[in-house]
Design an enzyme around this catalytic site. Sequence first.
Site, PDB file in Angstrom:
ATOM      1  N   GLY A 165      41.050 -15.596  25.215  1.00  0.00           N
ATOM      2  CA  GLY A 165      40.554 -16.582  26.115  1.00  0.00           C
ATOM      3  C   GLY A 165      38.947 -16.580  26.167  1.00  0.00           C
ATOM      4  O   GLY A 165      38.365 -17.214  27.057  1.00  0.00           O
ATOM      5  N   HIS A 166      38.359 -15.756  25.539  1.00  0.00           N
ATOM      6  CA  HIS A 166      37.013 -15.666  25.488  1.00  0.00           C
ATOM      7  C   HIS A 166      36.240 -15.914  24.201  1.00  0.00           C
ATOM      8  O   HIS A 166      35.758 -14.938  23.692  1.00  0.00           O
ATOM      9  CB  HIS A 166      36.532 -14.278  25.973  1.00  0.00           C
ATOM     10  CG  HIS A 166      34.992 -14.100  26.577  1.00  0.00           C
ATOM     11  ND1 HIS A 166      33.853 -13.740  25.597  1.00  0.00           N
ATOM     12  CD2 HIS A 166      34.510 -14.495  27.646  1.00  0.00           C
ATOM     13  CE1 HIS A 166      33.016 -13.741  26.630  1.00  0.00           C
ATOM     14  NE2 HIS A 166      33.125 -14.287  27.685  1.00  0.00           N
ATOM     15  N   PHE A 167      36.096 -17.081  23.797  1.00  0.00           N
ATOM     16  CA  PHE A 167      36.642 -18.278  24.092  1.00  0.00           C
ATOM     17  C   PHE A 167      37.476 -18.785  22.925  1.00  0.00           C
ATOM     18  O   PHE A 167      37.348 -18.377  21.962  1.00  0.00           O
ATOM     19  CB  PHE A 167      35.205 -19.073  24.120  1.00  0.00           C
ATOM     20  CG  PHE A 167      34.327 -18.726  25.119  1.00  0.00           C
ATOM     21  CD1 PHE A 167      34.231 -19.332  26.529  1.00  0.00           C
ATOM     22  CD2 PHE A 167      33.476 -17.776  24.785  1.00  0.00           C
ATOM     23  CE1 PHE A 167      33.224 -19.023  27.308  1.00  0.00           C
ATOM     24  CE2 PHE A 167      32.340 -17.452  25.628  1.00  0.00           C
ATOM     25  CZ  PHE A 167      32.303 -17.917  27.059  1.00  0.00           C
ATOM     26  N   ILE A 176      34.577 -14.408  21.364  1.00  0.00           N
ATOM     27  CA  ILE A 176      33.343 -13.717  21.249  1.00  0.00           C
ATOM     28  C   ILE A 176      33.923 -12.352  22.037  1.00  0.00           C
ATOM     29  O   ILE A 176      34.355 -12.379  23.228  1.00  0.00           O
ATOM     30  CB  ILE A 176      32.327 -14.510  22.127  1.00  0.00           C
ATOM     31  CG1 ILE A 176      31.835 -15.644  21.213  1.00  0.00           C
ATOM     32  CG2 ILE A 176      30.979 -13.580  22.235  1.00  0.00           C
ATOM     33  CD1 ILE A 176      30.917 -16.504  21.980  1.00  0.00           C
TER      34      ILE A 176
END
Length: 132
Positions: free
Chosen positions: A51-53, A58
């Site tokens: 979820g990042h991203f 990242i």
Amino acid sequence: MTSVADWTLAPPPGRAAPLAAVDAYRVTQGDDEVRVEARFAIRHDEETLRGHFPGLPIYPGVFVVESVLQAVALAYGRPARLRELRSIRFLAPLLAGDELRLDVRIRGEVAKGGCARQDGATAVQLTAVVDV
């Protein structure tokens, strides 16, 4: 991970640590400073990337700080606590498949340094106050 004969494999972090953020490290003691170098392979299945991203995962900056704290703790053989983050600059992303290469020098309670990727690009520079 880079294979270097004088590196020490990091043990699993203590129960309070959110993740293992150091794979291997080495420590050099100077007259007035301790230098700790550490390596961490950012794996594609790393929980911190979720979820990042989406589409371009990242490695989050907060986990770079966690890598620094774990490396300092390994250098001193006891837990390290972040008291103050005086400055931090994010200069290049750390992506899945990258190797975080940390180089921090500790004088008294001040830790200065940062990390680079395996291609040599500086990813993060920071100055922190730590308790060890």
